[in-house]
Each structure stands twice: as C-alpha cells, then as structure tokens.
Write a protein that holds these residues in place. Structure first.
Motif, PDB file in Angstrom:
ATOM      1  N   MET A  42      -6.209  -5.969  -1.739  1.00 38.54           N
ATOM      2  CA  MET A  42      -4.945  -6.572  -1.294  1.00 38.54           C
ATOM      3  C   MET A  42      -5.173  -7.850  -0.484  1.00 38.54           C
ATOM      4  N   GLN A  43      -6.246  -7.834   0.314  1.00 37.68           N
ATOM      5  CA  GLN A  43      -6.536  -9.004   1.150  1.00 37.68           C
ATOM      6  C   GLN A  43      -6.772 -10.251   0.297  1.00 37.68           C
TER       7      GLN A  43
ATOM      8  N   GLY B 168      -4.749 -13.351  -8.919  1.00 32.52           N
ATOM      9  CA  GLY B 168      -3.685 -13.334  -9.939  1.00 32.52           C
ATOM     10  C   GLY B 168      -3.004 -11.978 -10.006  1.00 32.52           C
ATOM     11  N   ALA B 169      -2.434 -11.660 -11.172  1.00 30.88           N
ATOM     12  CA  ALA B 169      -1.724 -10.386 -11.310  1.00 30.88           C
ATOM     13  C   ALA B 169      -2.721  -9.257 -11.546  1.00 30.88           C
ATOM     14  N   ILE B 170      -2.655  -8.252 -10.687  1.00 32.38           N
ATOM     15  CA  ILE B 170      -3.542  -7.103 -10.832  1.00 32.38           C
ATOM     16  C   ILE B 170      -2.692  -5.839 -10.801  1.00 32.38           C
ATOM     17  N   ALA B 171      -2.985  -4.914 -11.698  1.00 33.34           N
ATOM     18  CA  ALA B 171      -2.243  -3.654 -11.699  1.00 33.34           C
ATOM     19  C   ALA B 171      -3.068  -2.578 -11.004  1.00 33.34           C
ATOM     20  N   PHE B 172      -2.364  -1.692 -10.307  1.00 28.53           N
ATOM     21  CA  PHE B 172      -3.042  -0.610  -9.597  1.00 28.53           C
ATOM     22  C   PHE B 172      -2.522   0.733 -10.092  1.00 28.53           C
ATOM     23  N   VAL B 173      -3.414   1.683 -10.183  1.00 32.03           N
ATOM     24  CA  VAL B 173      -2.973   3.046 -10.482  1.00 32.03           C
ATOM     25  C   VAL B 173      -3.926   4.038  -9.816  1.00 32.03           C
TER      26      VAL B 173
ATOM     27  N   MET C  45       0.829  -1.215   0.000  1.00 30.37           N
ATOM     28  CA  MET C  45       0.000   0.000   0.000  1.00 30.37           C
ATOM     29  C   MET C  45       0.864   1.265   0.000  1.00 30.37           C
TER      30      MET C  45
ATOM     31  N   ARG D 280      -9.280 -22.731 -16.492  1.00 32.67           N
ATOM     32  CA  ARG D 280      -8.079 -23.538 -16.221  1.00 32.67           C
ATOM     33  C   ARG D 280      -8.460 -24.980 -15.872  1.00 32.67           C
TER      34      ARG D 280
ATOM     35  N   THR E 231       0.592 -16.627 -12.633  1.00 31.50           N
ATOM     36  CA  THR E 231       0.616 -15.174 -12.450  1.00 31.50           C
ATOM     37  C   THR E 231       1.791 -14.577 -13.220  1.00 31.50           C
TER      38      THR E 231
ATOM     39  N   PHE F 115      -7.749   0.267  -2.430  1.00 35.63           N
ATOM     40  CA  PHE F 115      -6.870  -0.852  -2.740  1.00 35.63           C
ATOM     41  C   PHE F 115      -6.796  -1.862  -1.590  1.00 35.63           C
ATOM     42  N   ARG F 116      -7.018  -1.357  -0.353  1.00 31.31           N
ATOM     43  CA  ARG F 116      -6.823  -2.204   0.838  1.00 31.31           C
ATOM     44  C   ARG F 116      -7.638  -3.496   0.769  1.00 31.31           C
TER      45      ARG F 116
ATOM     46  N   LYS G  97     -11.495 -17.286 -14.877  1.00 31.40           N
ATOM     47  CA  LYS G  97     -10.130 -17.743 -15.163  1.00 31.40           C
ATOM     48  C   LYS G  97      -9.903 -19.141 -14.598  1.00 31.40           C
TER      49      LYS G  97
ATOM     50  N   PHE H  53      -6.336  -9.083 -18.079  1.00 33.32           N
ATOM     51  CA  PHE H  53      -5.448  -8.352 -17.182  1.00 33.32           C
ATOM     52  C   PHE H  53      -6.255  -7.196 -16.608  1.00 33.32           C
TER      53      PHE H  53
ATOM     54  N   VAL I 267       1.397   0.065 -11.280  1.00 31.39           N
ATOM     55  CA  VAL I 267       2.232  -0.988 -10.705  1.00 31.39           C
ATOM     56  C   VAL I 267       1.408  -2.261 -10.595  1.00 31.39           C
ATOM     57  N   THR I 268       1.987  -3.379 -11.049  1.00 29.69           N
ATOM     58  CA  THR I 268       1.302  -4.659 -10.864  1.00 29.69           C
ATOM     59  C   THR I 268       1.772  -5.273  -9.552  1.00 29.69           C
ATOM     60  N   VAL I 269       0.844  -5.907  -8.851  1.00 30.19           N
ATOM     61  CA  VAL I 269       1.191  -6.491  -7.559  1.00 30.19           C
ATOM     62  C   VAL I 269       1.079  -8.003  -7.619  1.00 30.19           C
TER      63      VAL I 269
ATOM     64  N   ASN J 240      -7.907 -14.383 -20.699  1.00 32.72           N
ATOM     65  CA  ASN J 240      -6.602 -14.077 -20.117  1.00 32.72           C
ATOM     66  C   ASN J 240      -6.619 -12.601 -19.780  1.00 32.72           C
TER      67      ASN J 240
ATOM     68  N   ASN K 179      -3.978 -12.502  -3.627  1.00 32.50           N
ATOM     69  CA  ASN K 179      -3.379 -13.818  -3.914  1.00 32.50           C
ATOM     70  C   ASN K 179      -4.249 -14.673  -4.813  1.00 32.50           C
TER      71      ASN K 179
END
Lengths: 143, 146
Positions: free
Chosen positions: B107-108, B114-119, A110, B83, A129, B103-104, B79, B93, A118-120, B91, B111
């Motif tokens: 974040m929990q 998968g891959a997530i982008a933040f802006v 955070m 699979r 992933t 975002f909080r 997804k 993104f 940014v990818t996390v 696929n 996992n």
C-alpha cells in the motif's frame, strides 16, 4: 520515415473502436463532484458509459436496477457510510462486477479488503491506471 | 476492443499445493497459458523474457517476508521503461494473493505501481476459488473442468 500504410491502418482501427457497438458500463460511487467529474471524463475518453451515484443508498438503488456493470469505481469515504458497504453490496448482487477502490489513505483501504478480489487505485492516480483496468477487463477502449 | 488472443498468466508462489490447484484450474483451458515460478529469481527471469497479461503473486515466499515486492517493483520498472521508450511493453495486471498483513507494505508504494488487485488467500484453497478470481478480473468464464 513515416509509413503511410501503417498510419492508414491506425486510422481505421481508431474509427472502428469509436463506432464499436459495445460500451463498457461503469459505476462510479463518489460524493465529491470534482473527483467524480474527473474520473467520469477519463472513463468517457476510454469509450465507457458511466453511471454516477453519491452515496451508499444511491448505489443500492442502482444495483437493484437492471444495469450490468463491468467495473465499479468506489470511493471509501461516503457521507452515509463506508465504501466497503458498497463493495459488499456489489459482491452480493453483481458477482461479475470488478471493484476498484479509490482512496488516498492506505489504512482505510486495508479495512475494506475483506470482500474478495478488489483492485486498489491510490490517489493521486495516473490516467494509465484507469486504462490498465479497462484493458485488463477486455473492455472497448481507445487504444 | 475485445481480442481473441490467449492470455498468458504467471503464478509466483512457493507453495506446491497452490501451484497444483492453479495447474488443475487452468488445465485444458484454451484461452489461457499458465506459467509457474516457485522462486523470486525464477519469476524475475521469466518476467525479463516474456510479457505476461496477469501475474498472480504471493508476497510471502521462502526468500523473505516480502520477497514478492521485488517482483512487483520489476514489473513496475518494465512498465515505466516501456512507456518512456514507447516500445510495446508489458501490460501486466498483478493480483496479489496473501494474508492481509502483507498488503500493508504494498500500500505504501501502490501509487507508483499502478493498478494492483488484492485478494485474501483462503485456508481452503480450491479450484473454484481460482476460477472465481479469474472470472472477477473479466477474463472469459472457465467452464468446470471434469
């Protein structure tokens, strides 16, 4: 029943991907050897060329060099500073490089999200992933 | 291996200004097709029908404080389903555009998703900002639209 023609095409495409002259250039900023080794192996399996550095100073040195990285995997906990410093350096020097933050702690992530897109990737991450990131970047991979 | 096919993008946002800026940024781009959903239900319907390459998602919409989470969970479910069944699935993104407070929650569950982008969505939301995001996820450069 298995289609031999389809299998033949699959074989051809796999070889074509293997011998493709373009390789993705990936920077790994990670201080723990085992984790860097794991990520490096996953990326090499996806036909990427990896450069590994252990700390912020190493990242600065590499970023001042001629390499053009398409993706940078950055660990947040580094011995001589935070991974967010590396993200800032990448944004200053390589605007086109896609940054992937790797961390196990959501709270740390955070704090590092103020530097553009940014990818996390939260630990523990899946192989898929890593593949997703490369696919999205249109980089050569084994699929 | 790089391919030349068009990229199918979905914008999920209830802000008309954001939708307008995205439409302007993507107007005339041969590499992209932009679809817009202004409600969560609309987004879920679209995701069920088409496989999008990129989803630009606003977490905070009229339907609730974290309405975007439903869209995110549905994408993750599709997804995983693809699979498991070995059927060519999406696929997708996901790029989450929100204030950092939102975002909080993601974040929990990051996992599982998968891959997530933040802006962070800036106060002066412009065509250049959209172009910058798209360039940073490795898609072809979008020339200045005149």
């Amino acid at each position: 029943m298995r289609n031999p023609f389809k299998a033949w095409w699959r074989w051809v495409f796999e070889r074509a991907a293997f011998y493709h002259p373009v390789r993705a250039e990936v920077l790994i900023v990670e201080d723990v050897d085992s984790e860097a080794e794991l990520l490096s192996t996953l990326l090499r399996n996806q036909r990427a060329v990896t450069t590994r550095v252990r700390n912020v100073a190493g990242a600065l040195e590499v970023l001042n060099g001629p390499n053009r990285f398409q993706v940078a995997f950055v660990d947040l906990g580094l011995p001589d500073g935070s991974g967010s410093e590396v993200v800032r350096l990448i944004r200053d020097r390589r605007r086109g490089t896609h940054v992937v933050l790797v961390s196990g702690d959501p709270e740390k992530v955070m704090l590092a999200l103020g530097h553009g897109l940014v990818t996390v990737m939260m630990k523990p991450y899946a192989v898929n992933t890593v593949r997703e990131v490369l696919t999205m970047m249109r980089l050569p991979h084994s699929d | 291996m790089p391919t030349d096919r068009r990229r199918f993008c979905l914008l999920v946002d209830d802000d008309e200004l954001v939708c307008m800026v995205f439409s302007r940024a993507f107007a005339g781009q041969k590499e992209f097709l932009l679809d817009i959903a202004m409600t969560v239900k609309d987004a879920l319907d679209k995701i069920a029908v088409a496989m999008y390459d990129v989803v630009f998602l606003d977490m905070r919409m009229d339907a609730g404080f974290n309405a975007g989470m439903d869209v995110l969970r549905e994408i993750a479910r599709l997804k995983i389903q693809a699979r498991l069944t070995k059927f060519p699935g999406p696929n997708t993104f996901v790029v989450i555009m929100s204030g950092s407070i939102d975002f909080r929650e993601v974040m929990q569950e990051a996992n599982k998703l998968g891959a997530i982008a933040f802006v962070d969505k800036p106060s002066d939301f412009s065509v250049d900002f959209v172009r910058d995001i798209v360039n940073q996820i490795g898609l072809p450069l979008m020339p200045k639209h005149t």
